[in-house]
Write a protein that holds these residues in place. Sequence first.
Motif, PDB file in Angstrom:
ATOM      1  N   ASN A 513       2.972   9.439 -12.231  1.00 23.21           N
ATOM      2  CA  ASN A 513       2.594   9.423 -10.819  1.00 23.21           C
ATOM      3  C   ASN A 513       2.220   8.024 -10.344  1.00 23.21           C
ATOM      4  O   ASN A 513       1.616   7.232 -11.077  1.00 23.21           O
ATOM      5  N   LEU A 514       2.585   7.764  -9.089  1.00 20.33           N
ATOM      6  CA  LEU A 514       2.141   6.582  -8.371  1.00 20.33           C
ATOM      7  C   LEU A 514       0.821   6.944  -7.699  1.00 20.33           C
ATOM      8  O   LEU A 514       0.761   7.888  -6.899  1.00 20.33           O
ATOM      9  N   LEU A 515      -0.244   6.212  -8.009  1.00 20.84           N
ATOM     10  CA  LEU A 515      -1.582   6.587  -7.557  1.00 20.84           C
ATOM     11  C   LEU A 515      -1.888   6.011  -6.175  1.00 20.84           C
ATOM     12  O   LEU A 515      -2.831   5.224  -5.971  1.00 20.84           O
ATOM     13  N   VAL A 516      -1.047   6.397  -5.234  1.00 23.20           N
ATOM     14  CA  VAL A 516      -1.319   6.123  -3.825  1.00 23.20           C
ATOM     15  C   VAL A 516      -1.143   7.442  -3.079  1.00 23.20           C
ATOM     16  O   VAL A 516      -0.552   8.392  -3.601  1.00 23.20           O
ATOM     17  N   SER A 517      -1.612   7.521  -1.867  1.00 25.16           N
ATOM     18  CA  SER A 517      -1.576   8.778  -1.123  1.00 25.16           C
ATOM     19  C   SER A 517      -0.152   9.186  -0.775  1.00 25.16           C
ATOM     20  O   SER A 517       0.740   8.339  -0.647  1.00 25.16           O
ATOM     21  N   SER A 518       0.052  10.485  -0.611  1.00 32.18           N
ATOM     22  CA  SER A 518       1.372  10.997  -0.226  1.00 32.18           C
ATOM     23  C   SER A 518       1.763  10.465   1.150  1.00 32.18           C
ATOM     24  O   SER A 518       2.952  10.220   1.419  1.00 32.18           O
ATOM     25  N   GLU A 519       0.779  10.254   2.033  1.00 29.32           N
ATOM     26  CA  GLU A 519       1.071   9.700   3.357  1.00 29.32           C
ATOM     27  C   GLU A 519       1.605   8.272   3.247  1.00 29.32           C
ATOM     28  O   GLU A 519       2.558   7.893   3.941  1.00 29.32           O
ATOM     29  N   GLU A 520       1.001   7.489   2.351  1.00 30.06           N
ATOM     30  CA  GLU A 520       1.453   6.114   2.149  1.00 30.06           C
ATOM     31  C   GLU A 520       2.863   6.088   1.578  1.00 30.06           C
ATOM     32  O   GLU A 520       3.706   5.283   2.008  1.00 30.06           O
ATOM     33  N   ILE A 521       3.150   6.961   0.604  1.00 38.84           N
ATOM     34  CA  ILE A 521       4.502   7.043   0.031  1.00 38.84           C
ATOM     35  C   ILE A 521       5.505   7.398   1.119  1.00 38.84           C
ATOM     36  O   ILE A 521       6.587   6.786   1.231  1.00 38.84           O
ATOM     37  N   GLU A 522       5.156   8.377   1.957  1.00 37.77           N
ATOM     38  CA  GLU A 522       6.058   8.816   3.026  1.00 37.77           C
ATOM     39  C   GLU A 522       6.321   7.680   4.010  1.00 37.77           C
ATOM     40  O   GLU A 522       7.465   7.461   4.437  1.00 37.77           O
ATOM     41  N   ASN A 523       5.287   6.927   4.377  1.00 39.88           N
ATOM     42  CA  ASN A 523       5.463   5.811   5.309  1.00 39.88           C
ATOM     43  C   ASN A 523       6.338   4.715   4.715  1.00 39.88           C
ATOM     44  O   ASN A 523       7.179   4.136   5.415  1.00 39.88           O
ATOM     45  N   ARG A 524       6.122   4.424   3.424  1.00 38.67           N
ATOM     46  CA  ARG A 524       6.952   3.391   2.785  1.00 38.67           C
ATOM     47  C   ARG A 524       8.413   3.820   2.727  1.00 38.67           C
ATOM     48  O   ARG A 524       9.322   3.005   2.918  1.00 38.67           O
ATOM     49  N   LEU A 525       8.652   5.089   2.449  1.00 41.74           N
ATOM     50  CA  LEU A 525      10.033   5.581   2.362  1.00 41.74           C
ATOM     51  C   LEU A 525      10.723   5.518   3.722  1.00 41.74           C
ATOM     52  O   LEU A 525      11.936   5.277   3.799  1.00 41.74           O
ATOM     53  N   LYS A 526       9.976   5.712   4.803  1.00 43.62           N
ATOM     54  CA  LYS A 526      10.565   5.621   6.134  1.00 43.62           C
ATOM     55  C   LYS A 526      11.016   4.193   6.430  1.00 43.62           C
ATOM     56  O   LYS A 526      11.986   3.973   7.172  1.00 43.62           O
ATOM     57  N   GLU A 527      10.323   3.220   5.879  1.00 44.42           N
ATOM     58  CA  GLU A 527      10.664   1.811   6.111  1.00 44.42           C
ATOM     59  C   GLU A 527      11.759   1.304   5.173  1.00 44.42           C
ATOM     60  O   GLU A 527      12.349   0.249   5.416  1.00 44.42           O
ATOM     61  N   TRP A 528      12.023   2.049   4.095  1.00 47.87           N
ATOM     62  CA  TRP A 528      13.007   1.621   3.087  1.00 47.87           C
ATOM     63  C   TRP A 528      14.421   1.637   3.659  1.00 47.87           C
ATOM     64  O   TRP A 528      14.768   2.533   4.439  1.00 47.87           O
ATOM     65  N   LYS A 529      15.228   0.665   3.273  1.00 52.59           N
ATOM     66  CA  LYS A 529      16.624   0.596   3.701  1.00 52.59           C
ATOM     67  C   LYS A 529      17.535   0.589   2.476  1.00 52.59           C
ATOM     68  O   LYS A 529      17.264  -0.122   1.501  1.00 52.59           O
ATOM     69  N   ARG A 530      18.596   1.385   2.534  1.00 52.59           N
ATOM     70  CA  ARG A 530      19.544   1.474   1.421  1.00 52.59           C
ATOM     71  C   ARG A 530      20.255   0.135   1.230  1.00 52.59           C
ATOM     72  O   ARG A 530      20.804  -0.423   2.186  1.00 52.59           O
ATOM     73  N   PRO A 531      20.274  -0.404   0.009  1.00 55.47           N
ATOM     74  CA  PRO A 531      20.935  -1.696  -0.223  1.00 55.47           C
ATOM     75  C   PRO A 531      22.457  -1.559  -0.252  1.00 55.47           C
ATOM     76  O   PRO A 531      22.992  -0.475  -0.461  1.00 55.47           O
ATOM     77  N   GLU A 532      23.113  -2.664  -0.040  1.00 62.57           N
ATOM     78  CA  GLU A 532      24.574  -2.706  -0.169  1.00 62.57           C
ATOM     79  C   GLU A 532      24.966  -2.534  -1.634  1.00 62.57           C
ATOM     80  O   GLU A 532      24.253  -3.020  -2.527  1.00 62.57           O
TER      81      GLU A 532
END
Length: 561
Positions: A513-532
């Motif tokens: 497990n990554l010991l950060v909140s589920s809200e933080e994980i969700e926010n980071r994933l929204k900002e993530w961009k698929r690489p080429e």
Amino acid sequence: MMERSGKILCGLQNQYYRATYKSMGFTTEDLKRPMIGIANAWSECVPGHFNLRQVAQRVKDGIYRAGGTPVEFGVIGGCDGMGQGHDGMHYILPSREIIANSIESMAQINLFDGIVLLGSCDKIVPGMLMAAARLDIPCILLPGGPMEGGIEFDGRKSDQTSSTEAYGMLSANKITEKEYTSLENLACPTCGSCAYLGTANTMCSLSEALGMTLPDGGIIPAASAARLAVAEDTGIKIVELVEKNITARQIITKESMRNAIKICLAMSGSTNAVMHLTAIAHEAELDMNVLEEFDQLSGVTPQLAKINPASEYNMVDFYRAGGVSRLLEEMQPIICADEMTVTAHTVLDNIKNHIYQYPEDCRVIKTMADPFGYQGGVAVLRGNLAPDSGITKPGAFDESLHHFTGEAICFDSEEAAEEAILKGVIRDGHVVVIRYEGPKGGPGMREMYKAMKYLYGRGLSKTTALITDGRFSGTNNGCFVGHISPEAAEGGAIAIIKDGDRIEIDVEKRSINLLVSSEEIENRLKEWKRPEPKFKRGYLGLYCKIAASGSEGAILQYDKL
């Protein structure tokens, strides 16, 4: 005349095919016999395959002796070791599919009645077994056998990996340059698959457990006379299988797959076996979840064997202690002994008839009553970092690392991590994160072999951990979790870890497990961009588009085209 080859070799209308064979010296009598293909991965690129010319000749002798006609053809085979740490490793796992496809193609083009599969190494053995399962004709896999161990180094007989560990020691000024260079000529005294229990020897052993290799055929040493003797026996047996119409899917069944999983757990085999057995089960259309089987069986299967990297004993020691045959005999209460094998007899028959050449050695193989441990040596972990799965190998590292919490330090490639390790950037308490190395992101799911060896060499193997969406070599030890799925390139949580985040690995609870909140994980994933994609042309350009995740065996999903 056999059913398959008879379609092109029998009757006046098929003179064309007979004439084509006769142009190469085959006789009329040759063409009346079962036509046995020999898929030979011999080359001068791979030490595990270097002796396969001699092995192939003895297989041919056995086929002739039993009344068949051998027809040899070549198969590619890349050495994982030669691909380590550079772009060549991108091609290693994808080559498994090429191997399976090429054998399928040759078997169908030539309508062979049966095939002997000659290969010893990491992706070649599973690729060959995948082809056998797909074709469902009589098949036997025969490896070339493991190499002998080299000069003693760091408390055990050396091998290629000793050189990599030694380089880490050299970079940390723990050994001299003279000590380091001495290994070059002394670590690998013979040809053969690597002396330790890496993926190659794991898969050779599991082919025996599946019933697709004659007893001891997976692990008799490459330089042994017994290797040539089992080759001739294999040639004799493939003709018998053809005559009795015992095909691959009569041997590769759900129960034999469970036998292989239990043997893998009992000997703490390579984590890559999870992925390869998944792919083989897919080709055999078994409708079973191999990952779940590993997960369930690991808690009830004892660890009975310890082989390098879990101990100082190598594959030759394991063979002399009784090998897979000894494990199957000891584990009779928990395996299915009624399964058919390539001997044309059951597992139980093979156990009863087996003759051990050497005495028992409880330092290498223990009994069910007194195991090394009461759980298997491979474990499936899940958590917010790996909701589909991550694979680790607790049987190969110290129990003090079974619960590890540390600070993330992140790298987006294998090379960047290795450079940091050698420069001394990694320190006690770090969890090294290597991402974008999965089947799609790598592409090809490279092994983080060097990174782990450098950590070992620098004295960090018991104070750090390493996680990745790539893979590990079977020789790696230390606290590691690979095959993390979903991978970074697919938007898995491993993609959004930041330096300094806390990560918890708990083998007993089967969690990561990554010991950060589920809200933080969700926010980071929204900002993530698929690489080429890193590769847009050639085979890797295709592979990264249609490769499944590690949790699905990294098979090719042609419906994605």
